[in-house]
Write a protein that holds these residues in place. Sequence first.
Motif, PDB file in Angstrom:
ATOM      1  N   UNK A   1      46.487  62.233  28.073  1.00  0.00           N
ATOM      2  CA  UNK A   1      46.479  62.980  26.960  1.00  0.00           C
ATOM      3  C   UNK A   1      45.161  62.742  26.106  1.00  0.00           C
ATOM      4  N   UNK A   2      44.847  61.212  26.117  1.00  0.00           N
ATOM      5  CA  UNK A   2      43.637  61.053  25.328  1.00  0.00           C
ATOM      6  C   UNK A   2      42.387  61.371  26.093  1.00  0.00           C
ATOM      7  N   UNK A   3      42.548  61.295  27.274  1.00  0.00           N
ATOM      8  CA  UNK A   3      41.205  61.650  28.119  1.00  0.00           C
ATOM      9  C   UNK A   3      41.165  63.165  28.191  1.00  0.00           C
ATOM     10  N   UNK A   4      42.345  63.763  28.093  1.00  0.00           N
ATOM     11  CA  UNK A   4      42.236  65.489  27.861  1.00  0.00           C
ATOM     12  C   UNK A   4      41.559  65.567  26.616  1.00  0.00           C
ATOM     13  N   UNK A   5      41.666  64.843  25.496  1.00  0.00           N
ATOM     14  CA  UNK A   5      41.061  65.201  24.138  1.00  0.00           C
ATOM     15  C   UNK A   5      39.475  65.099  24.457  1.00  0.00           C
ATOM     16  N   UNK A   6      39.068  63.956  25.160  1.00  0.00           N
ATOM     17  CA  UNK A   6      37.826  63.843  24.987  1.00  0.00           C
ATOM     18  C   UNK A   6      37.161  64.849  25.944  1.00  0.00           C
ATOM     19  N   UNK A   7      37.903  65.102  27.345  1.00  0.00           N
ATOM     20  CA  UNK A   7      37.094  66.216  28.219  1.00  0.00           C
ATOM     21  C   UNK A   7      37.037  67.514  27.468  1.00  0.00           C
ATOM     22  N   UNK A   8      38.118  68.044  26.977  1.00  0.00           N
ATOM     23  CA  UNK A   8      38.053  69.365  26.203  1.00  0.00           C
ATOM     24  C   UNK A   8      37.168  69.357  25.180  1.00  0.00           C
ATOM     25  N   UNK A   9      36.972  68.290  24.388  1.00  0.00           N
ATOM     26  CA  UNK A   9      36.093  68.183  23.039  1.00  0.00           C
ATOM     27  C   UNK A   9      34.821  68.664  23.586  1.00  0.00           C
ATOM     28  N   UNK A  10      34.398  68.405  24.645  1.00  0.00           N
ATOM     29  CA  UNK A  10      33.095  68.974  25.155  1.00  0.00           C
ATOM     30  C   UNK A  10      32.720  70.293  25.426  1.00  0.00           C
ATOM     31  N   UNK A  11      33.890  70.943  25.298  1.00  0.00           N
ATOM     32  CA  UNK A  11      33.807  72.627  25.860  1.00  0.00           C
ATOM     33  C   UNK A  11      34.399  73.345  24.546  1.00  0.00           C
ATOM     34  N   UNK A  12      33.746  73.281  23.490  1.00  0.00           N
ATOM     35  CA  UNK A  12      34.237  74.128  22.231  1.00  0.00           C
ATOM     36  C   UNK A  12      34.256  75.677  22.438  1.00  0.00           C
ATOM     37  N   UNK A  13      33.308  76.040  23.466  1.00  0.00           N
ATOM     38  CA  UNK A  13      33.039  77.605  23.650  1.00  0.00           C
ATOM     39  C   UNK A  13      34.306  78.125  24.467  1.00  0.00           C
ATOM     40  N   UNK A  14      35.277  77.174  24.985  1.00  0.00           N
ATOM     41  CA  UNK A  14      36.367  77.466  25.676  1.00  0.00           C
ATOM     42  C   UNK A  14      37.561  76.886  25.316  1.00  0.00           C
TER      43      UNK A  14
ATOM     44  N   UNK B   1      42.740  65.112  36.397  1.00  0.00           N
ATOM     45  CA  UNK B   1      43.913  65.126  35.636  1.00  0.00           C
ATOM     46  C   UNK B   1      44.742  65.926  36.231  1.00  0.00           C
ATOM     47  N   UNK B   2      46.047  65.994  36.399  1.00  0.00           N
ATOM     48  CA  UNK B   2      47.381  66.816  36.901  1.00  0.00           C
ATOM     49  C   UNK B   2      47.523  67.716  35.998  1.00  0.00           C
ATOM     50  N   UNK B   3      47.592  69.095  36.279  1.00  0.00           N
ATOM     51  CA  UNK B   3      47.849  70.238  35.458  1.00  0.00           C
ATOM     52  C   UNK B   3      49.275  70.621  35.931  1.00  0.00           C
ATOM     53  N   UNK B   4      50.191  70.636  35.184  1.00  0.00           N
ATOM     54  CA  UNK B   4      51.450  70.815  35.628  1.00  0.00           C
ATOM     55  C   UNK B   4      51.855  72.268  36.030  1.00  0.00           C
ATOM     56  N   UNK B   5      51.420  73.341  35.124  1.00  0.00           N
ATOM     57  CA  UNK B   5      51.758  74.503  35.607  1.00  0.00           C
ATOM     58  C   UNK B   5      50.902  75.050  37.046  1.00  0.00           C
ATOM     59  N   UNK B   6      49.537  74.433  36.968  1.00  0.00           N
ATOM     60  CA  UNK B   6      48.846  74.740  38.283  1.00  0.00           C
ATOM     61  C   UNK B   6      49.720  74.093  39.481  1.00  0.00           C
ATOM     62  N   UNK B   7      49.948  72.923  39.198  1.00  0.00           N
ATOM     63  CA  UNK B   7      50.825  72.043  40.321  1.00  0.00           C
ATOM     64  C   UNK B   7      52.120  72.851  40.768  1.00  0.00           C
ATOM     65  N   UNK B   8      52.760  73.588  39.735  1.00  0.00           N
ATOM     66  CA  UNK B   8      54.037  74.488  39.818  1.00  0.00           C
ATOM     67  C   UNK B   8      53.759  75.937  40.322  1.00  0.00           C
ATOM     68  N   UNK B   9      52.590  76.167  40.175  1.00  0.00           N
ATOM     69  CA  UNK B   9      52.017  77.758  40.640  1.00  0.00           C
ATOM     70  C   UNK B   9      52.887  78.663  39.757  1.00  0.00           C
ATOM     71  N   UNK B  10      52.608  78.235  38.373  1.00  0.00           N
ATOM     72  CA  UNK B  10      53.339  79.352  37.509  1.00  0.00           C
ATOM     73  C   UNK B  10      52.296  79.486  36.387  1.00  0.00           C
ATOM     74  N   UNK B  11      52.710  80.614  35.655  1.00  0.00           N
ATOM     75  CA  UNK B  11      51.693  80.408  34.343  1.00  0.00           C
ATOM     76  C   UNK B  11      51.707  79.528  33.310  1.00  0.00           C
ATOM     77  N   UNK B  12      50.858  79.199  32.571  1.00  0.00           N
ATOM     78  CA  UNK B  12      50.757  78.225  31.481  1.00  0.00           C
ATOM     79  C   UNK B  12      51.836  78.555  30.484  1.00  0.00           C
TER      80      UNK B  12
END
Lengths: 271, 271
Positions: free
Chosen positions: B181-194, B139-150
């Motif tokens: 965005x749908x995939x991101x919901x699925x992936x991050x749902x696995x990580x409630x502690x973060x 998954x592409x993460x914009x602020x990482x691609x652009x090397x800035x803070x989120x």
Amino acid sequence: MTVLVAAQQTETPDPLPSRQARLAYRGGEVGSTAGVAPGFVQGNLAILPAEYASAFHRFCQLNPKPCPIIGMSDVGSPHIPALGADLDIRTDVPRYRVWRDGEVVDEPTDVTGYWRDDLVTFVLGCSFSFEEALLDEGMPIRHIEQNVRVPMYRTNIACGEAGPFAGPMVVSMRPFKPADAIRAVQITSRYPAVHGAPVHLGHPHLIGIKDIAKPDYGDPVPVADDEIPVFWACGVTPQSVINAARLPFAITHSPGLMLVTDLKNRTMAVI
Amino acid sequence: MTVLVAAQQTETPDPLPSRQARLAYRGGEVGSTAGVAPGFVQGNLAILPAEYASAFHRFCQLNPKPCPIIGMSDVGSPHIPALGADLDIRTDVPRYRVWRDGEVVDEPTDVTGYWRDDLVTFVLGCSFSFEEALLDEGMPIRHIEQNVRVPMYRTNIACGEAGPFAGPMVVSMRPFKPADAIRAVQITSRYPAVHGAPVHLGHPHLIGIKDIAKPDYGDPVPVADDEIPVFWACGVTPQSVINAARLPFAITHSPGLMLVTDLKNRTMAVI
């Protein structure tokens, strides 16, 4: 022997609600299966000559979100024991569509007269199952609240092709507030065999939907300013694709009048 | 005894990358922990006098999405063995913020001189973990691609209150195409502690964000016309709340310079 007798005794006074429904349809009752036999899986029906069945099977394999197979018959058999011990696919659906060369030529309540030894039946998961899961978690579903059919749209998302089967994915739409949209992704992700997670949300034009107020099938429902339209792959896709393939012969269910199976919705959850 | 010796022999030539990082920070190295010790969980730090610790603990309990506790010390102890056997919370974070009456009064690289016997340390999950999970799935993460803070925003979502701790939830934003965005919901749902699943998507104004191009913290990133802004609860929330509570004394990490733990990100996945 004792066990069998005991089972029959139990079953006679209180058959499964799903089986009761099938027996009623077999007896001639006709009507939408929405809300029938709550808790039980309903399915979309596609009955094709064996000549086309393997290509259609590949099509389903390539497009599991619109075409999740939950049951399949042997060639020529009208039975699918995995979906119901005494299920007879020729009589147990409230109303059928008989297709010739891509046109509906009959909408009978029994296809015994059309049956052939080369027919293969596919039963595909249906949104009623995931809607029940959403309702169970208190999620409001607009078209159910408004007592209309779910709005469905032909998209610009091309299905994977197999033999004569090709065409765009059809999606159903349910509007949700953003936090509920996120919850809806989570809930329906648990049910890959009944369309699973949404395929799209927001921005209808990105999937080729020009006017959200004008669905290609079903009825329009309002999307409020604080809501997001959420789109799921829809079981109308295979019917649309079978239509476009202009097969010499096919049988499907009549929209909204599904096969009621003995599978429980909750057993469809993968986690 | 043999086992201990063997373990030490193994560890000496090749300590965990997370421990290597902590030892470097302990030795005076300073810098953002983004990308440090890939695969290992990093945490937000909140160190409070015991007098306020139980209220803050309740605050975290009430607000698990912005404040997921992954580790906690005993009163007065600078150690949290569950996060690293030899971890010393006074020295192992690259840079700290020391707060008095709601103001930052010092930003040292070591808080040994500020240590007190009544301090309790909370370590809260951080978005680096779920970002790694997103990146691992391509998954592409914009602020990482652009090397800035989120980009981060104060919302109109009120946190549950506990004692002096109250205030709005701060969220971080990452733009995605709808299917991602749908995939991101699925992936991050696995990580409630973060931080887990997003708390919002689309329609920024509904959560009180007036201008997506003007984050309250971090840097702006562009959201393309075919993308949706997706918002996650953010670990800046507790820092903002501690600030607003104007405690006589508190210590946090300096933003972006986190505690690197020996926990593996993948062990944070609940399924």
